[in-house]
Design an enzyme around this catalytic site. Structure first.
Site, PDB file in Angstrom:
ATOM      1  N   SER A  21       0.835  -1.216   0.000  1.00 49.62           N
ATOM      2  CA  SER A  21       0.000   0.000   0.000  1.00 49.62           C
ATOM      3  C   SER A  21       0.867   1.261   0.000  1.00 49.62           C
ATOM      4  CB  SER A  21      -0.900   0.016   1.238  1.00 49.62           C
ATOM      5  OG  SER A  21      -1.829  -1.026   1.181  1.00 49.62           O
ATOM      6  N   ARG A  25       1.475   4.252  -3.064  1.00 46.73           N
ATOM      7  CA  ARG A  25       1.238   5.672  -2.778  1.00 46.73           C
ATOM      8  C   ARG A  25       2.508   6.485  -2.939  1.00 46.73           C
ATOM      9  NH1 ARG A  25      -2.467   2.447  -0.604  1.00 46.73           N
ATOM     10  NH2 ARG A  25      -4.496   3.263   0.072  1.00 46.73           N
ATOM     11  N   GLY A  92      -5.784  -3.757  -7.829  1.00 47.81           N
ATOM     12  CA  GLY A  92      -6.970  -2.985  -7.448  1.00 47.81           C
ATOM     13  C   GLY A  92      -6.592  -1.619  -6.893  1.00 47.81           C
ATOM     14  N   ARG A 120     -13.849  -7.180 -10.734  1.00 48.07           N
ATOM     15  CA  ARG A 120     -13.943  -6.461  -9.452  1.00 48.07           C
ATOM     16  C   ARG A 120     -14.762  -5.171  -9.589  1.00 48.07           C
ATOM     17  NH1 ARG A 120      -8.293  -6.617  -6.461  1.00 48.07           N
ATOM     18  NH2 ARG A 120      -9.659  -5.964  -4.747  1.00 48.07           N
ATOM     19  N   SER A 165     -13.271   1.120   2.805  1.00 45.54           N
ATOM     20  CA  SER A 165     -12.268   0.778   1.802  1.00 45.54           C
ATOM     21  C   SER A 165     -11.282   1.921   1.640  1.00 45.54           C
ATOM     22  CB  SER A 165     -12.948   0.496   0.461  1.00 45.54           C
ATOM     23  OG  SER A 165     -12.017   0.644  -0.591  1.00 45.54           O
ATOM     24  N   ASP A 314      -6.753  -8.410   4.532  1.00 45.57           N
ATOM     25  CA  ASP A 314      -5.894  -9.184   3.619  1.00 45.57           C
ATOM     26  C   ASP A 314      -5.302 -10.420   4.302  1.00 45.57           C
ATOM     27  OD1 ASP A 314      -6.410  -7.352   1.631  1.00 45.57           O
ATOM     28  OD2 ASP A 314      -4.570  -6.214   1.941  1.00 45.57           O
ATOM     29  N   LYS A 341     -12.277  -9.486  -3.495  1.00 45.48           N
ATOM     30  CA  LYS A 341     -10.811  -9.304  -3.541  1.00 45.48           C
ATOM     31  C   LYS A 341     -10.285  -9.959  -4.831  1.00 45.48           C
ATOM     32  CE  LYS A 341     -10.420  -6.930   0.182  1.00 45.48           C
ATOM     33  NZ  LYS A 341     -10.034  -5.514   0.065  1.00 45.48           N
ATOM     34  N   ARG A 345     -12.463 -14.647  -1.775  1.00 47.49           N
ATOM     35  CA  ARG A 345     -11.575 -15.332  -0.822  1.00 47.49           C
ATOM     36  C   ARG A 345     -12.327 -16.188   0.190  1.00 47.49           C
ATOM     37  NH1 ARG A 345      -6.811 -10.748  -0.136  1.00 47.49           N
ATOM     38  NH2 ARG A 345      -5.699 -11.339  -2.047  1.00 47.49           N
ATOM     39  N   ARG A 387      -2.285 -14.112  -2.220  1.00 56.99           N
ATOM     40  CA  ARG A 387      -2.424 -14.470  -0.801  1.00 56.99           C
ATOM     41  C   ARG A 387      -3.016 -15.871  -0.612  1.00 56.99           C
ATOM     42  NH1 ARG A 387      -0.766  -9.550   0.983  1.00 56.99           N
ATOM     43  NH2 ARG A 387      -1.858  -7.742   0.168  1.00 56.99           N
TER      44      ARG A 387
HETATM   45  C1  S3P Z   1      -5.573  -1.459  -0.105  1.00 53.59           C
HETATM   46  C2  S3P Z   1      -6.818  -1.471   0.476  1.00 53.59           C
HETATM   47  C3  S3P Z   1      -7.578  -2.696   0.742  1.00 53.59           C
HETATM   48  C4  S3P Z   1      -6.686  -3.928   0.685  1.00 53.59           C
HETATM   49  C5  S3P Z   1      -5.780  -3.922  -0.509  1.00 53.59           C
HETATM   50  C6  S3P Z   1      -4.885  -2.694  -0.478  1.00 53.59           C
HETATM   51  C7  S3P Z   1      -4.904  -0.163  -0.341  1.00 53.59           C
HETATM   52  O1  S3P Z   1      -8.598  -2.839  -0.226  1.00 53.59           O
HETATM   53  O2  S3P Z   1      -7.478  -5.103   0.691  1.00 53.59           O
HETATM   54  O3  S3P Z   1      -4.961  -5.066  -0.532  1.00 53.59           O
HETATM   55  O4  S3P Z   1      -3.681  -0.139  -0.557  1.00 53.59           O
HETATM   56  O5  S3P Z   1      -5.595   0.866  -0.281  1.00 53.59           O
HETATM   57  P1  S3P Z   1     -10.013  -2.080  -0.072  1.00 53.59           P
HETATM   58  O6  S3P Z   1      -9.802  -0.639  -0.186  1.00 53.59           O
HETATM   59  O7  S3P Z   1     -10.850  -2.617  -1.224  1.00 53.59           O
HETATM   60  O8  S3P Z   1     -10.560  -2.500   1.253  1.00 53.59           O
END
Ligand code: S3P
Length: 427
Positions: A21, A25, A92, A120, A165, A314, A341, A345, A387
């Protein structure tokens, strides 16, 4: 297909790759900022490489060195209209956060990804961004890829997200940064707050309050010069899980991000009776970091629900592995998000770990795991979900006989070198 053999125990000190994450960013905000940023500890996994390649297509120069990634930011409006489709692979986070960014830019772009991404849901982001004034289209009225975006002048909104989220929250915050007025996002539970923390280190004013977060529009980002990405607690979870199910184990995972919005796995291990100690607690770039030591002790089942869920979403697949070896029943509720996901999952955990003998029942919004049960090696499938692949491999360390993980390459999405790290601590 990758073969996993049983081991006695895991022992030693290890590091895991950078937080996924935070790595995403770091490239995004550095690309949007004025100035050059050197990112240390960047995760060179497939997902984060998709983010790099998308920003290169938007005209940003990004160099990958041995020890760092260097991003030459040109300011928010330094991004240019891409002449090709942006393919974000399996990620995602890349697609949803990029939707928020692209919604602010006065040009046209098209986003696609792999088969998993094509299934998704994207309306959770499309809907609020349209409300802000962006033109977004896609299959099924903007629910699925390919998505096309024509961004431009946005207005601020007050938005109550139906899901906790971080991807939705971040997309709206990023769009809000270039909108007219103040954008406020309310979420049902606190999701990971890496975007808010990192924006602050780029000089942006972000107000977090119980239940939500607020940003003023028309803010510029200034590079902090350097970003140090801690190890990913979601990757560390697999090492801790191995130690939690193999008697005689004793491991320390060093330099792990301990952001409270991510440490649900620590709370769960402790609730199950784990002998877990944090060392060297410190703060790096506004993110808490520590070394995590875990010594094997027999564990018992627990209940996982409510605001704990976003803090470990996760980790549910590997928690199912741990729970299959714990005494009693573990109940996981309020986790319907698992269905959207990289795979569903709930289904993939039940089917794959079930093949190995785990007793797991799917429920409407989670699962129930009964333990302890002996696991047996067999042929399992990651279904292209990193995962799920790693969870099967960890179960394989405890199972009798050989375990085979189909489509194990998917593990490179978040944990390149996973099998080498496991081997280095196996005894
Ligand atoms: C993430 C947010 C989560 C997480 C994903 C990474 C992120 O998803 O499951 O692996 O980096 O913002 P959601 O925002 O769909 O909950």
């Amino acid at each position: 297909m990758k073969q996993v053999l049983p081991v006695q125990a895991v022992q030693g000190n290890v590091k895991v790759p950078g937080d996924k994450s935070i790595s995403h960013r770091s490239v995004m905000l550095s690309s949007l900022a004025d100035g050059t940023t050197n990112i240390y500890g960047f995760l060179p996994g497939a997902d984060c490489l998709s983010t790099i390649s998308a920003f290169r297509r938007l005209g940003i120069t990004i160099e990958q060195h041995e020890d760092r990634v260097t991003v030459y930011g040109k300011g928010w409006y330094g991004l240019r209209e891409p002449s090709e489709i942006l393919d974000i692979g399996n990620s995602g986070t890349t697609i949803r956060l990029m939707m928020g960014i692209l919604a602010t830019l006065p040009f046209h772009s098209v986003l696609i990804g792999d088969e998993s991404i094509a299934r998704r849901p994207m309306k959770r982001v499309t809907t609020p961004l349209r409300e802000m004034g962006a033109e977004i289209d896609g299959r099924a009225g903007g629910e699925f890829t390919p998505l096309s975006i024509r961004g431009g002048k946005l207005r601020a909104i007050e938005y109550h997200s139906p899901v906790a989220s971080a991807q939705v929250k971040s997309a709206i915050l990023l769009a809000g940064l270039q909108a007219d007025g103040v954008t406020t996002l309310y979420e049902p539970e606190l999701s990971r707050d890496h975007t808010e923390r990192m924006l602050r280190s780029f000089g942006v004013d972000v107000e977090s309050f119980p239940g939500g977060v607020r940003v003023r529009g028309r803010q510029t980002l200034t590079s902090p010069g350097e970003i140090h990405v801690p190890g990913d607690i979601s990757s560390a979870a697999f090492i801790l899980a191995a130690a939690a199910i193999l008697p005689g184990s004793h491991v320390t995972v060093e330099n792990v991000g301990m952001n409270p919005s991510r440490t649900g796995i620590i709370d769960v291990l402790q609730a199950m009776g784990a002998d877990l100690t944090l060392h060297n607690e410190r703060d790096i770039n506004g993110e808490p970091v520590a070394d995590i030591e875990l010594k094997y002790t027999p564990l018992h089942g627990t209940e996982i629900a409510g605001n704990l869920i976003p803090r470990l979403i996760d980790e549910v697949p590997v928690i199912a592995v741990i729970a299959s070896q714990a005494e009693g029943t573990t109940v996981i509720r309020d986790a319907a998000e698992l269905k959207v996901k990289e795979t569903n999952r709930i289904d993939t955990v039940v089917s794959e770990l079930g093949k190995m003998g785990a007793r797991i029942e799917a429920t409407e919004d989670g699962m129930t795991v009964h333990g302890p049960v002996p696991l047996m090696g067999t042929v399992c499938d990651s279904h292209g979900d990193h995962r799920i692949g790693m969870s099967i491999a960890i179960a394989g360390l405890k199972a009798a006989g050989e375990t085979h993980v189909r489509d194990a390459e998917s593990i490179d999405v978040s944990f390149p070198g996973f099998f080498a790290v496991l081997k280095s601590i196996s005894c």
